[in-house]
Design a protein around this motif. Structure first.
Motif, PDB file in Angstrom:
ATOM      1  N   VAL A  77      75.460  64.639 115.571  1.00 59.33           N
ATOM      2  CA  VAL A  77      75.660  63.675 114.529  1.00 59.33           C
ATOM      3  C   VAL A  77      76.323  62.225 114.746  1.00 59.33           C
ATOM      4  O   VAL A  77      76.155  61.346 113.841  1.00 59.33           O
ATOM      5  N   GLY A  78      76.416  61.975 115.981  1.00 65.32           N
ATOM      6  CA  GLY A  78      76.495  60.711 116.228  1.00 65.32           C
ATOM      7  C   GLY A  78      78.321  60.204 116.261  1.00 65.32           C
ATOM      8  O   GLY A  78      78.999  60.971 115.605  1.00 65.32           O
ATOM      9  N   THR A  79      78.693  59.375 116.942  1.00 64.39           N
ATOM     10  CA  THR A  79      80.064  58.851 116.868  1.00 64.39           C
ATOM     11  C   THR A  79      80.737  58.371 115.702  1.00 64.39           C
ATOM     12  O   THR A  79      81.806  58.856 115.623  1.00 64.39           O
ATOM     13  N   ALA A  80      79.823  57.593 114.965  1.00 64.10           N
ATOM     14  CA  ALA A  80      80.384  57.238 113.688  1.00 64.10           C
ATOM     15  C   ALA A  80      80.509  58.278 112.958  1.00 64.10           C
ATOM     16  O   ALA A  80      81.779  58.150 112.082  1.00 64.10           O
ATOM     17  N   ARG A  81      79.855  59.375 112.567  1.00 67.84           N
ATOM     18  CA  ARG A  81      80.223  60.414 111.724  1.00 67.84           C
ATOM     19  C   ARG A  81      81.425  61.150 112.320  1.00 67.84           C
ATOM     20  O   ARG A  81      82.408  61.768 111.410  1.00 67.84           O
ATOM     21  N   VAL A  82      81.913  61.189 113.649  1.00 64.88           N
ATOM     22  CA  VAL A  82      82.774  62.112 114.051  1.00 64.88           C
ATOM     23  C   VAL A  82      84.107  61.267 113.982  1.00 64.88           C
ATOM     24  O   VAL A  82      84.943  61.385 113.453  1.00 64.88           O
ATOM     25  N   MET A  83      84.307  59.850 114.044  1.00 62.70           N
ATOM     26  CA  MET A  83      85.139  59.008 113.716  1.00 62.70           C
ATOM     27  C   MET A  83      85.461  58.928 112.382  1.00 62.70           C
ATOM     28  O   MET A  83      86.708  59.108 111.837  1.00 62.70           O
ATOM     29  N   SER A  84      84.215  59.022 111.267  1.00 62.07           N
ATOM     30  CA  SER A  84      84.614  58.993 110.084  1.00 62.07           C
ATOM     31  C   SER A  84      85.350  60.419 109.756  1.00 62.07           C
ATOM     32  O   SER A  84      86.263  60.347 108.665  1.00 62.07           O
ATOM     33  N   ALA A  85      85.058  61.555 110.036  1.00 57.06           N
ATOM     34  CA  ALA A  85      85.381  62.753 109.975  1.00 57.06           C
ATOM     35  C   ALA A  85      86.829  62.814 110.443  1.00 57.06           C
ATOM     36  O   ALA A  85      87.857  63.283 109.882  1.00 57.06           O
ATOM     37  N   ALA A  86      87.256  62.316 111.516  1.00 57.43           N
ATOM     38  CA  ALA A  86      88.716  61.993 112.124  1.00 57.43           C
ATOM     39  C   ALA A  86      89.465  61.442 111.077  1.00 57.43           C
ATOM     40  O   ALA A  86      90.654  61.856 110.690  1.00 57.43           O
ATOM     41  N   THR A  87      89.114  60.370 110.456  1.00 54.59           N
ATOM     42  CA  THR A  87      89.688  59.574 109.532  1.00 54.59           C
ATOM     43  C   THR A  87      90.016  60.632 108.431  1.00 54.59           C
ATOM     44  O   THR A  87      91.004  60.698 107.723  1.00 54.59           O
ATOM     45  N   HIS A  88      88.967  60.950 107.742  1.00 49.26           N
ATOM     46  CA  HIS A  88      89.000  61.820 106.562  1.00 49.26           C
ATOM     47  C   HIS A  88      89.766  63.255 106.735  1.00 49.26           C
ATOM     48  O   HIS A  88      90.714  63.639 106.094  1.00 49.26           O
ATOM     49  N   ILE A  89      89.761  63.922 107.866  1.00 43.66           N
ATOM     50  CA  ILE A  89      90.815  65.024 108.017  1.00 43.66           C
ATOM     51  C   ILE A  89      92.216  64.396 108.141  1.00 43.66           C
ATOM     52  O   ILE A  89      93.023  65.212 107.643  1.00 43.66           O
ATOM     53  N   THR A  90      92.282  63.434 108.712  1.00 50.95           N
ATOM     54  CA  THR A  90      93.763  62.758 108.751  1.00 50.95           C
ATOM     55  C   THR A  90      94.241  62.553 107.562  1.00 50.95           C
ATOM     56  O   THR A  90      95.394  62.903 107.044  1.00 50.95           O
ATOM     57  N   GLU A  91      93.348  61.865 106.614  1.00 48.55           N
ATOM     58  CA  GLU A  91      93.642  61.743 105.228  1.00 48.55           C
ATOM     59  C   GLU A  91      94.076  62.856 104.509  1.00 48.55           C
ATOM     60  O   GLU A  91      95.018  63.008 103.521  1.00 48.55           O
ATOM     61  N   ALA A  92      93.263  64.173 104.852  1.00 49.14           N
ATOM     62  CA  ALA A  92      93.325  65.251 103.909  1.00 49.14           C
ATOM     63  C   ALA A  92      94.590  65.742 104.680  1.00 49.14           C
ATOM     64  O   ALA A  92      95.607  66.359 103.618  1.00 49.14           O
ATOM     65  N   LEU A  93      95.011  65.720 105.771  1.00 49.18           N
ATOM     66  CA  LEU A  93      96.352  66.119 106.173  1.00 49.18           C
ATOM     67  C   LEU A  93      97.360  65.406 105.483  1.00 49.18           C
ATOM     68  O   LEU A  93      98.520  66.295 105.073  1.00 49.18           O
ATOM     69  N   GLY A  94      97.413  63.955 105.450  1.00 50.01           N
ATOM     70  CA  GLY A  94      98.372  63.429 104.712  1.00 50.01           C
ATOM     71  C   GLY A  94      98.561  63.855 103.319  1.00 50.01           C
ATOM     72  O   GLY A  94      99.890  63.959 102.774  1.00 50.01           O
ATOM     73  N   ILE A  95      97.509  64.190 102.595  1.00 47.27           N
ATOM     74  CA  ILE A  95      97.399  64.690 101.061  1.00 47.27           C
ATOM     75  C   ILE A  95      98.212  65.873 101.135  1.00 47.27           C
ATOM     76  O   ILE A  95      99.023  66.001 100.202  1.00 47.27           O
TER      77      ILE A  95
END
Length: 111
Positions: A77-95
């Motif tokens: 999927v590429g590094t950009a998608r993985v980094m985006s996912a890491a950010t979104h997962i962190t946001e989800a955990l924060g929520i």
């Protein structure tokens, strides 16, 4: 004719998810990891990951397993998608943490 709901989109998504889980032969932990990999591939928003936190915790998923999935799919999927996912997962955990804190405050009487 079906009865109108106040949350027709959420109801439809829940029904689709339940049907998918019922028809899938994967082990529950493998199913969750597969779905998370698909979310990464789609560059899904944080709310999509949030919907998978409870099932992941129910299956005793670990951060290491999630990291392993991200590592495994990065070349595809590429590094950009993985980094985006890491950010979104962190946001989800924060929520999820904020909601849990608010629920705890409410159960203590709004302290």
């Amino acid at each position: 004719m079906t009865i109108a709901s106040e949350t027709p989109v959420l109801d439809t998504l829940a029904a689709m998810t339940a049907d998918s889980i019922e028809r899938c032969g994967l082990a529950p932990d493998t199913l969750i990891l597969t779905r998370i990999a698909a979310l990464v591939a789609m560059d899904a928003p944080a709310v999509s990951y949030l919907a998978h936190l409870e099932p992941a915790m129910s299956e005793h998923m670990t951060a290491e397993q999630l990291q392993d999935v991200l590592v495994a799919i990065a070349p595809i999927v590429g590094t950009a998608r993985v980094m985006s996912a890491a950010t979104h997962i962190t946001e989800a955990l924060g929520i999820a943490i904020a909601v849990a804190d608010a629920d705890a405050d409410e159960s203590r009487g709004g302290m």
